[in-house]
Design a protein around this motif. Structure first.
Motif, PDB file in Angstrom:
ATOM      1  N   HIS A 201       0.673  -1.299  -0.110  1.00  0.00           N
ATOM      2  CA  HIS A 201      -0.057  -0.063  -0.009  1.00  0.00           C
ATOM      3  C   HIS A 201       0.684   1.348   0.184  1.00  0.00           C
ATOM      4  O   HIS A 201       0.659   2.091  -0.636  1.00  0.00           O
ATOM      5  CB  HIS A 201      -1.077  -0.245   1.328  1.00  0.00           C
ATOM      6  CG  HIS A 201      -0.112  -0.124   2.528  1.00  0.00           C
ATOM      7  ND1 HIS A 201       0.192  -1.232   2.966  1.00  0.00           N
ATOM      8  CD2 HIS A 201       0.203   0.763   3.417  1.00  0.00           C
ATOM      9  CE1 HIS A 201       0.803  -1.123   4.115  1.00  0.00           C
ATOM     10  NE2 HIS A 201       0.778   0.188   4.610  1.00  0.00           N
TER      11      HIS A 201
ATOM     12  N   LYS B  88      -4.945   1.096  -2.057  1.00  0.00           N
ATOM     13  CA  LYS B  88      -4.092   1.663  -0.876  1.00  0.00           C
ATOM     14  C   LYS B  88      -4.499   0.952   0.501  1.00  0.00           C
ATOM     15  O   LYS B  88      -3.799   1.525   1.553  1.00  0.00           O
ATOM     16  CB  LYS B  88      -4.193   3.068  -1.230  1.00  0.00           C
ATOM     17  CG  LYS B  88      -3.682   3.770  -2.312  1.00  0.00           C
ATOM     18  CD  LYS B  88      -4.043   4.964  -2.420  1.00  0.00           C
ATOM     19  CE  LYS B  88      -3.707   6.161  -1.126  1.00  0.00           C
ATOM     20  NZ  LYS B  88      -3.915   7.677  -1.546  1.00  0.00           N
ATOM     21  N   GLU B  89      -5.154  -0.107   0.313  1.00  0.00           N
ATOM     22  CA  GLU B  89      -5.610  -0.851   1.658  1.00  0.00           C
ATOM     23  C   GLU B  89      -4.369  -1.473   2.278  1.00  0.00           C
ATOM     24  O   GLU B  89      -3.564  -2.037   1.351  1.00  0.00           O
ATOM     25  CB  GLU B  89      -6.610  -1.637   1.283  1.00  0.00           C
ATOM     26  CG  GLU B  89      -7.270  -2.450   2.496  1.00  0.00           C
ATOM     27  CD  GLU B  89      -8.464  -3.184   2.172  1.00  0.00           C
ATOM     28  OE1 GLU B  89      -8.485  -4.476   2.708  1.00  0.00           O
ATOM     29  OE2 GLU B  89      -9.306  -2.905   1.265  1.00  0.00           O
ATOM     30  N   SER B  90      -4.175  -1.330   3.560  1.00  0.00           N
ATOM     31  CA  SER B  90      -3.225  -1.831   4.151  1.00  0.00           C
ATOM     32  C   SER B  90      -2.976  -3.311   3.780  1.00  0.00           C
ATOM     33  O   SER B  90      -4.005  -4.083   3.827  1.00  0.00           O
ATOM     34  CB  SER B  90      -3.248  -1.722   5.677  1.00  0.00           C
ATOM     35  OG  SER B  90      -2.266  -1.972   6.275  1.00  0.00           O
TER      36      SER B  90
END
Length: 142
Positions: free
Chosen positions: A8, A36-38
């Protein structure tokens, strides 16, 4: 073909690198992440490393926040020589001397302008084939 992957922290820079590769008419395959999610960088390091080892892709590019973790993870795969580069000299030297097969960068360390120059340098620099460098690579591989 170039294998490319990020976590991310490197997602936005990865998108810019892919666009740059497209402009240069260089084929690539995106091994994720796709948002962009962890997420966990070792997952993507391994996918890119395996693509390079299997010869599905000639070289790889990995990006995380610093480039450190993703390069460490890639280098755990036998036969991978991932080099963390934040300048063009290092990118040139690692291809010429170490025949690195994966470039790692940190999106929080280099901006997109420099990152694209580093990518170009890495991709455009051939291995020297000097005997001393071949000997040293063989020592790394043992």
């Amino acid at each position: 073909m170039i294998a490319i992957g990020s976590d991310h922290g490197g997602f936005e820079l990865k998108k810019e690198v892919m666009e740059h590769l497209k402009e240069r008419n260089i084929e690539y395959k995106d091994y994720g992440t796709y948002s962009k999610e962890s997420c966990d960088y070792p997952v993507y390091a391994k996918k890119v490393a395996e693509a390079v080892l299997s010869k599905e892709c000639e070289l790889g590019i990995l990006i995380c926040g610093t480039g450190i973790g993703i390069s460490i993870a890639a280098n755990k795969v036998k036969g991978i020589r991932a080099a963390l580069c934040h300048d063009c000299f290092s990118a040139e030297a690692t291809k010429s001397h170490n025949d690195a097969n994966i470039l790692a960068m940190g999106a929080r360390v280099v901006g997109p302008g420099l990152a694209l120059k580093i990518v170009d340098t890495f991709l455009d620099t051939p291995f020297s084939n000097d005997e001393r460098h071949i000997r040293r690579i063989n020592l790394i591989e043992d």
